[in-house]
Design a protein around this motif. Structure first.
Motif, PDB file in Angstrom:
ATOM      1  N   PRO A 121    -103.974  29.159  83.407  1.00 50.12           N
ATOM      2  CA  PRO A 121    -104.278  29.005  81.345  1.00 50.12           C
ATOM      3  C   PRO A 121    -103.203  29.983  81.356  1.00 50.12           C
ATOM      4  O   PRO A 121    -102.554  29.789  80.200  1.00 50.12           O
ATOM      5  N   GLY A 122    -102.706  31.054  82.446  1.00 48.37           N
ATOM      6  CA  GLY A 122    -101.709  31.820  81.473  1.00 48.37           C
ATOM      7  C   GLY A 122     -99.923  31.660  81.256  1.00 48.37           C
ATOM      8  O   GLY A 122     -99.225  32.133  80.234  1.00 48.37           O
ATOM      9  N   GLU A 123     -99.582  29.954  81.929  1.00 47.05           N
ATOM     10  CA  GLU A 123     -99.013  29.155  81.922  1.00 47.05           C
ATOM     11  C   GLU A 123     -99.203  28.004  81.344  1.00 47.05           C
ATOM     12  O   GLU A 123     -98.220  27.625  80.546  1.00 47.05           O
ATOM     13  N   THR A 124     -99.933  27.968  80.613  1.00 47.13           N
ATOM     14  CA  THR A 124    -100.037  26.524  79.759  1.00 47.13           C
ATOM     15  C   THR A 124    -100.572  26.794  78.763  1.00 47.13           C
ATOM     16  O   THR A 124    -101.084  25.678  77.971  1.00 47.13           O
ATOM     17  N   LEU A 125    -101.881  27.624  78.094  1.00 50.80           N
ATOM     18  CA  LEU A 125    -102.460  28.143  76.340  1.00 50.80           C
ATOM     19  C   LEU A 125    -101.294  28.866  76.089  1.00 50.80           C
ATOM     20  O   LEU A 125    -101.543  30.040  76.631  1.00 50.80           O
ATOM     21  N   THR A 126    -100.659  28.162  75.367  1.00 55.28           N
ATOM     22  CA  THR A 126     -99.597  28.824  74.187  1.00 55.28           C
ATOM     23  C   THR A 126     -99.837  28.456  72.997  1.00 55.28           C
ATOM     24  O   THR A 126    -100.488  27.181  72.802  1.00 55.28           O
ATOM     25  N   PRO A 127     -99.944  28.852  72.256  1.00 53.66           N
ATOM     26  CA  PRO A 127    -100.274  28.503  70.057  1.00 53.66           C
ATOM     27  C   PRO A 127     -98.608  26.799  70.887  1.00 53.66           C
ATOM     28  O   PRO A 127     -99.190  25.852  69.887  1.00 53.66           O
ATOM     29  N   GLU A 128     -97.432  26.634  71.047  1.00 57.48           N
ATOM     30  CA  GLU A 128     -96.783  25.948  71.136  1.00 57.48           C
ATOM     31  C   GLU A 128     -98.096  24.249  71.710  1.00 57.48           C
ATOM     32  O   GLU A 128     -97.477  23.153  71.258  1.00 57.48           O
ATOM     33  N   ARG A 129     -98.678  24.868  72.721  1.00 54.01           N
ATOM     34  CA  ARG A 129     -99.313  23.736  73.479  1.00 54.01           C
ATOM     35  C   ARG A 129    -100.447  22.964  72.226  1.00 54.01           C
ATOM     36  O   ARG A 129    -100.800  22.194  72.440  1.00 54.01           O
ATOM     37  N   MET A 130    -101.476  23.860  71.935  1.00 52.30           N
ATOM     38  CA  MET A 130    -102.313  23.735  70.412  1.00 52.30           C
ATOM     39  C   MET A 130    -101.632  22.891  70.146  1.00 52.30           C
ATOM     40  O   MET A 130    -102.355  21.846  69.550  1.00 52.30           O
ATOM     41  N   ALA A 131    -100.460  23.191  69.196  1.00 47.28           N
ATOM     42  CA  ALA A 131     -99.726  22.449  68.293  1.00 47.28           C
ATOM     43  C   ALA A 131     -99.598  21.343  68.356  1.00 47.28           C
ATOM     44  O   ALA A 131     -99.573  19.868  67.962  1.00 47.28           O
ATOM     45  N   ASP A 132     -99.209  20.993  70.094  1.00 43.47           N
ATOM     46  CA  ASP A 132     -98.614  19.625  70.557  1.00 43.47           C
ATOM     47  C   ASP A 132     -99.352  18.829  71.368  1.00 43.47           C
ATOM     48  O   ASP A 132     -99.718  17.695  70.496  1.00 43.47           O
ATOM     49  N   VAL A 133    -101.108  19.378  70.928  1.00 41.99           N
ATOM     50  CA  VAL A 133    -102.056  18.353  71.864  1.00 41.99           C
ATOM     51  C   VAL A 133    -102.757  18.190  70.726  1.00 41.99           C
ATOM     52  O   VAL A 133    -103.080  17.248  70.865  1.00 41.99           O
ATOM     53  N   TYR A 134    -103.538  19.342  70.041  1.00 42.37           N
ATOM     54  CA  TYR A 134    -104.507  18.965  69.007  1.00 42.37           C
ATOM     55  C   TYR A 134    -103.789  19.438  67.264  1.00 42.37           C
ATOM     56  O   TYR A 134    -104.662  18.643  66.478  1.00 42.37           O
ATOM     57  N   GLY A 135    -102.427  19.139  67.770  1.00 42.66           N
ATOM     58  CA  GLY A 135    -101.990  19.542  65.871  1.00 42.66           C
ATOM     59  C   GLY A 135    -102.440  20.644  65.303  1.00 42.66           C
ATOM     60  O   GLY A 135    -102.731  20.061  63.846  1.00 42.66           O
ATOM     61  N   VAL A 136    -102.814  22.155  65.486  1.00 43.46           N
ATOM     62  CA  VAL A 136    -103.008  22.979  65.222  1.00 43.46           C
ATOM     63  C   VAL A 136    -102.717  23.953  64.721  1.00 43.46           C
ATOM     64  O   VAL A 136    -101.720  24.100  66.205  1.00 43.46           O
ATOM     65  N   GLN A 137    -102.642  24.584  63.673  1.00 40.81           N
ATOM     66  CA  GLN A 137    -101.911  25.627  64.001  1.00 40.81           C
ATOM     67  C   GLN A 137    -102.474  27.208  64.881  1.00 40.81           C
ATOM     68  O   GLN A 137    -103.435  27.059  64.268  1.00 40.81           O
ATOM     69  N   GLU A 146    -107.690  41.461  78.418  1.00 35.97           N
ATOM     70  CA  GLU A 146    -108.553  41.636  78.995  1.00 35.97           C
ATOM     71  C   GLU A 146    -108.843  40.602  79.738  1.00 35.97           C
ATOM     72  O   GLU A 146    -107.729  39.439  80.580  1.00 35.97           O
ATOM     73  N   ASP A 147    -110.164  40.070  80.421  1.00 38.01           N
ATOM     74  CA  ASP A 147    -110.572  38.809  81.319  1.00 38.01           C
ATOM     75  C   ASP A 147    -110.854  37.904  80.034  1.00 38.01           C
ATOM     76  O   ASP A 147    -110.942  36.397  80.712  1.00 38.01           O
ATOM     77  N   ASP A 148    -110.289  37.835  78.867  1.00 32.16           N
ATOM     78  CA  ASP A 148    -111.082  36.405  77.988  1.00 32.16           C
ATOM     79  C   ASP A 148    -109.842  36.310  77.292  1.00 32.16           C
ATOM     80  O   ASP A 148    -108.681  36.680  77.310  1.00 32.16           O
ATOM     81  N   TRP A 149    -109.939  34.931  76.725  1.00 27.83           N
ATOM     82  CA  TRP A 149    -109.111  34.313  75.440  1.00 27.83           C
ATOM     83  C   TRP A 149    -109.392  34.526  74.543  1.00 27.83           C
ATOM     84  O   TRP A 149    -110.769  33.855  74.187  1.00 27.83           O
ATOM     85  N   VAL A 150    -108.236  34.722  72.880  1.00 28.41           N
ATOM     86  CA  VAL A 150    -109.399  34.596  71.928  1.00 28.41           C
ATOM     87  C   VAL A 150    -107.912  33.337  71.620  1.00 28.41           C
ATOM     88  O   VAL A 150    -106.737  33.645  71.415  1.00 28.41           O
ATOM     89  N   VAL A 151    -108.104  32.404  71.082  1.00 28.84           N
ATOM     90  CA  VAL A 151    -107.708  30.903  70.379  1.00 28.84           C
ATOM     91  C   VAL A 151    -108.576  30.969  68.764  1.00 28.84           C
ATOM     92  O   VAL A 151    -109.271  30.792  68.336  1.00 28.84           O
ATOM     93  N   ALA A 152    -107.311  31.479  68.173  1.00 32.49           N
ATOM     94  CA  ALA A 152    -107.776  31.528  66.824  1.00 32.49           C
ATOM     95  C   ALA A 152    -106.834  30.408  65.855  1.00 32.49           C
ATOM     96  O   ALA A 152    -105.812  30.453  65.785  1.00 32.49           O
ATOM     97  N   VAL A 153    -107.772  29.350  65.168  1.00 33.51           N
ATOM     98  CA  VAL A 153    -107.143  28.188  64.798  1.00 33.51           C
ATOM     99  C   VAL A 153    -106.732  28.611  63.336  1.00 33.51           C
ATOM    100  O   VAL A 153    -107.955  28.845  62.450  1.00 33.51           O
ATOM    101  N   SER A 154    -105.527  28.563  62.364  1.00 36.37           N
ATOM    102  CA  SER A 154    -105.740  28.277  61.655  1.00 36.37           C
ATOM    103  C   SER A 154    -105.526  27.380  60.562  1.00 36.37           C
ATOM    104  O   SER A 154    -104.966  27.874  59.275  1.00 36.37           O
ATOM    105  N   GLY A 155    -105.252  26.037  60.191  1.00 38.95           N
ATOM    106  CA  GLY A 155    -104.900  24.776  60.158  1.00 38.95           C
ATOM    107  C   GLY A 155    -104.422  24.278  60.866  1.00 38.95           C
ATOM    108  O   GLY A 155    -104.412  24.463  62.515  1.00 38.95           O
ATOM    109  N   PRO A 156    -103.637  22.953  60.361  1.00 40.48           N
ATOM    110  CA  PRO A 156    -102.781  21.866  60.173  1.00 40.48           C
ATOM    111  C   PRO A 156    -101.265  22.617  61.293  1.00 40.48           C
ATOM    112  O   PRO A 156    -100.735  23.130  60.960  1.00 40.48           O
ATOM    113  N   ALA A 157    -100.776  21.885  62.179  1.00 42.77           N
ATOM    114  CA  ALA A 157     -99.810  22.185  62.477  1.00 42.77           C
ATOM    115  C   ALA A 157     -99.058  21.717  61.283  1.00 42.77           C
ATOM    116  O   ALA A 157     -98.797  20.768  61.752  1.00 42.77           O
TER     117      ALA A 157
END
Length: 188
Positions: free
Chosen positions: A154-170, A177-188
């Motif tokens: 996850p630390g290498e692949t979960l990125t804003p760029e990947r979210m835009a590429d795969v899901y089309g979102v910004q 700590e041991d958790d992840w936060v992904v905040a989607v603000s809209g379409p990429a």
């Protein structure tokens, strides 16, 4: 591989899990033992114990004798998860196992799968919630248009760029700590 042997080796939890009749929760969970030769009305020994472990793990003992057609979507999802766990197969394939679950039960189900994997079993889980996937998985395989576009921790692949590429979102991606936060603000 014969179907019964495949069922003993791979437990499958499909995304769509409708039930057409008012069968009891315990009986649905017992279907996980069918490939082992068990009959839901006559569970004994290790089959009965496997069903009890699955009911406990999925927090279903209080619902065990209820008809499935009276359950909420989340309760029904947990029932099917327990069915897959009762199989005690060395590999679990789960397609959207947190579908229709509240946040508590999402974490409980994914913790259960994590424990299953930590015990030396294999788990392949399809999730669209990137933060949940990253919290519980060792590896994330990112798929776009039927092809793997990234695969790794996850630390290498979960990125804003990947979210835009795969899901089309910004999206903003942070690790706390041991958790992840992904905040989607809209379409990429």
């Amino acid at each position: 591989m014969a179907p019964a042997e495949r069922a003993r080796r791979i437990a499958y939890l499909p995304q769509s899990r409708p039930l057409a009749w008012p069968v009891r929760v315990r009986d649905v969970v017992a279907l996980g033992r069918f490939a082992h030769g068990a009959s839901s009305g006559r569970l004994r020994g290790q089959d009965a114990a496997a069903v009890e472990r699955a009911l406990s793990a999925c927090d279903l003992h209080t619902l065990a004798d209820r008809p499935c057609d009276t359950l909420s979507g989340g309760e029904l999802s947990r029932t099917h998860m327990a069915r897959a766990m009762a199989a005690e197969a060395p590999i679990l394939l789960a397609d959207e196992p947190t579908e229709a679950l509240d946040p508590l039960h999402q974490h409980q189900v994914l913790s259960l799968i994590r424990t299953y994997a930590d015990a030396g079993n294999g788990a392949l889980v399809v999730l669209h919630e990137a933060a949940l996937a990253a919290r519980f998985a060792d590896r994330l395989a990112w798929i776009r248009e039927g092809r793997i576009v990234a695969d790794g921790p996850p630390g290498e692949t979960l990125t804003p760029e990947r979210m835009a590429d795969v899901y089309g979102v910004q999206a903003a991606v942070r690790r706390i700590e041991d958790d992840w936060v992904v905040a989607v603000s809209g379409p990429a």
